[in-house]
Scaffold this motif. Structure first.
Motif, PDB file in Angstrom:
ATOM      1  N   THR A  46       0.836  -1.210   0.000  1.00 51.78           N
ATOM      2  CA  THR A  46       0.000   0.000   0.000  1.00 51.78           C
ATOM      3  C   THR A  46       0.866   1.253   0.000  1.00 51.78           C
ATOM      4  O   THR A  46       0.615   2.197  -0.766  1.00 51.78           O
ATOM      5  CB  THR A  46      -0.935  -0.001   1.227  1.00 51.78           C
ATOM      6  OG1 THR A  46      -1.728  -1.179   1.207  1.00 51.78           O
ATOM      7  CG2 THR A  46      -1.830   1.217   1.238  1.00 51.78           C
ATOM      8  N   GLU A  49       2.543   1.683  -3.397  1.00 45.82           N
ATOM      9  CA  GLU A  49       1.597   2.214  -4.387  1.00 45.82           C
ATOM     10  C   GLU A  49       1.348   3.692  -4.138  1.00 45.82           C
ATOM     11  O   GLU A  49       1.316   4.494  -5.075  1.00 45.82           O
ATOM     12  CB  GLU A  49       0.286   1.433  -4.335  1.00 45.82           C
ATOM     13  CG  GLU A  49       0.393   0.029  -4.885  1.00 45.82           C
ATOM     14  CD  GLU A  49      -0.858  -0.802  -4.641  1.00 45.82           C
ATOM     15  OE1 GLU A  49      -1.776  -0.335  -3.939  1.00 45.82           O
ATOM     16  OE2 GLU A  49      -0.923  -1.928  -5.165  1.00 45.82           O
ATOM     17  N   ARG A  50       1.178   4.048  -2.877  1.00 44.56           N
ATOM     18  CA  ARG A  50       0.965   5.467  -2.526  1.00 44.56           C
ATOM     19  C   ARG A  50       2.188   6.299  -2.913  1.00 44.56           C
ATOM     20  O   ARG A  50       2.064   7.401  -3.441  1.00 44.56           O
ATOM     21  CB  ARG A  50       0.674   5.584  -1.035  1.00 44.56           C
ATOM     22  CG  ARG A  50       0.241   6.940  -0.617  1.00 44.56           C
ATOM     23  CD  ARG A  50      -0.266   6.942   0.808  1.00 44.56           C
ATOM     24  NE  ARG A  50      -0.471   8.301   1.243  1.00 44.56           N
ATOM     25  CZ  ARG A  50      -0.346   8.707   2.480  1.00 44.56           C
ATOM     26  NH1 ARG A  50      -0.049   7.849   3.429  1.00 44.56           N
ATOM     27  NH2 ARG A  50      -0.532   9.963   2.786  1.00 44.56           N
TER      28      ARG A  50
END
Length: 135
Positions: A46, A49-50
């Motif tokens: 996560t 991806e961020r």
């Protein structure tokens, strides 16, 4: 001997049960640790991806800033040209205004001269009429 084999069998069975209990405990611990690893991996994924999205946004912002800086330079150049043009137009307007005043002055002088000529003609005509009437 049979007794000692039974005791050994019981001890071996206890060791097997202990090993099995230990194996179950270690398996539960391993499963729990794997869950923690999976959770951390999901968090890392996560965050990655961020981070990628933020990188893309930063890249787009940098590109936009470059574009805006180029546009600002273009506006500055156009502004400078407009200021130069404005100076020229003001100068031309000032010159035209001066020429207008010169022409107005000449026109007023001509108008005054015409008025003077008219008055002089009227006086001459009166003198001529008086002269003719004396004859």
């Amino acid at each position: 001997m049979y007794r000692s084999v039974i005791k050994e069998g019981i001890k071996a069975s206890q060791r097997v049960q202990l090993a099995y209990a230990r194996t179950r405990l270690l398996k539960e611990m391993a499963v729990e640790k794997q869950k923690n690893v999976d959770a951390e991996l999901a968090l890392v994924k996560t965050l990655a991806e961020r981070g990628d999205l933020l990188y893309v946004k930063i890249f787009a912002i940098k590109k936009l800033v470059l574009k805006l800086e180029a546009e600002k330079e273009e506006v500055d150049m156009t502004f400078e040209k407009t200021v130069v043009n404005l100076s020229r137009v003001i100068e031309e307007a000032s010159q035209a205004y001066e020429e207008y005043h010169v022409v107005m002055r000449k026109w007023k002088e001509e108008q005054a001269s015409e008025e003077f000529s008219r008055e002089a003609i009227e006086r001459v005509e009166m003198v001529w009429v008086e002269f003719l009437s004396t004859l």
